[in-house]
Design a protein around this motif. Structure first.
Motif, PDB file in Angstrom:
ATOM      1  N   GLN A  52       0.946  -1.779   0.419  1.00 55.83           N
ATOM      2  CA  GLN A  52       0.138   0.030  -0.250  1.00 55.83           C
ATOM      3  C   GLN A  52       0.613   1.191  -0.261  1.00 55.83           C
ATOM      4  O   GLN A  52       0.917   2.210  -0.281  1.00 55.83           O
TER       5      GLN A  52
ATOM      6  N   GLY B  21       2.563   2.385  -3.579  1.00 55.34           N
ATOM      7  CA  GLY B  21       1.114   2.428  -4.637  1.00 55.34           C
ATOM      8  C   GLY B  21       0.878   1.381  -5.243  1.00 55.34           C
ATOM      9  O   GLY B  21       0.127   1.066  -5.880  1.00 55.34           O
ATOM     10  N   VAL B  22       0.772   0.024  -5.179  1.00 44.53           N
ATOM     11  CA  VAL B  22       0.389  -1.138  -5.186  1.00 44.53           C
ATOM     12  C   VAL B  22      -1.042  -2.062  -5.187  1.00 44.53           C
ATOM     13  O   VAL B  22      -1.281  -1.467  -5.889  1.00 44.53           O
TER      14      VAL B  22
ATOM     15  N   SER C 275      -4.221  -0.006  -3.176  1.00 44.43           N
ATOM     16  CA  SER C 275      -4.927   0.803  -2.833  1.00 44.43           C
ATOM     17  C   SER C 275      -5.743   0.943  -0.847  1.00 44.43           C
ATOM     18  O   SER C 275      -5.587   2.205  -0.488  1.00 44.43           O
TER      19      SER C 275
ATOM     20  N   LEU D  99      -6.146  -3.039  -5.809  1.00 44.49           N
ATOM     21  CA  LEU D  99      -5.021  -2.970  -5.930  1.00 44.49           C
ATOM     22  C   LEU D  99      -5.360  -1.527  -6.607  1.00 44.49           C
ATOM     23  O   LEU D  99      -6.047  -1.262  -6.976  1.00 44.49           O
ATOM     24  N   GLY D 100      -3.878  -1.093  -6.688  1.00 43.42           N
ATOM     25  CA  GLY D 100      -4.509   0.038  -7.502  1.00 43.42           C
ATOM     26  C   GLY D 100      -5.106   0.741  -8.963  1.00 43.42           C
ATOM     27  O   GLY D 100      -5.553   2.258  -9.433  1.00 43.42           O
ATOM     28  N   ASP D 101      -5.775  -0.656  -9.673  1.00 48.38           N
ATOM     29  CA  ASP D 101      -6.179  -0.240 -11.266  1.00 48.38           C
ATOM     30  C   ASP D 101      -7.477  -0.396 -10.447  1.00 48.38           C
ATOM     31  O   ASP D 101      -8.170  -0.727 -11.296  1.00 48.38           O
ATOM     32  N   LYS D 102      -8.022  -1.061  -9.515  1.00 47.52           N
ATOM     33  CA  LYS D 102      -9.917  -1.075  -8.118  1.00 47.52           C
ATOM     34  C   LYS D 102      -9.460  -2.180  -8.985  1.00 47.52           C
ATOM     35  O   LYS D 102     -10.587  -2.959  -8.719  1.00 47.52           O
TER      36      LYS D 102
END
Length: 143
Positions: A63, A66-67, A69, A95-98
């Motif tokens: 987290q 930034g990997v 969220s 994850l960062g890409d949801k």
């Protein structure tokens, strides 16, 4: 007041899970020698056993990098109940890409054929909803 059904795996479902209390209270269930309460975001996060405790630190690091969220321990109860037992996964991760990921942490020595069968069943349900479903073990971490 009406009860609105939220579909498993949707962004609305994820928000509801992340904003709800844990589905299972591990505090008190485990022996004191196997219960860990590291603090993340200023609050204790209960982990049952050393492998699960290590996973909390890995998720916190991911987290901060930034990997990931957001993530949550004991996030929700699987429906339906499996073999008469209430099942709660160890972690839900966004994850960062949801992309959502369900992570089960299991010592390899306890990964029996019966445990694997339940895992495979849960994995199929998750994958049908677009959720990754992983098992992290002490023998093959981050598998």
């Amino acid at each position: 007041m009406s009860c609105v059904e939220i579909t498993f795996g949707t962004p609305k479902w994820a928000d509801a899970v992340f904003n709800s209390p844990p589905a299972r209270n591990v505090n008190g269930r485990a022996r004191g020698t196997q219960l860990f309460a590291p603090k993340f975001n200023g609050k204790p996060t209960y982990a049952e056993g050393g492998n699960e405790n290590v996973a909390t630190y890995i998720l916190e690091y991911l987290q901060l990098a930034g990997v990931v969220s957001r993530w949550k321990c004991q996030p929700f109860e699987w429906q339906p109940v499996v073999n008469g037992r209430r099942k709660v996964p160890d972690f839900l991760v966004e994850l960062g890409d949801k992309q959502l990921v369900i992570i089960q942490v299991k010592a390899e020595r306890f990964r029996t054929p019966d445990v694997q069968e339940v895992f495979d069943s849960e994995s199929a349900i998750a994958q049908n909803s677009g959720i990754f479903h992983l098992i992290w073990t002490d023998k093959a971490p981050l598998d």
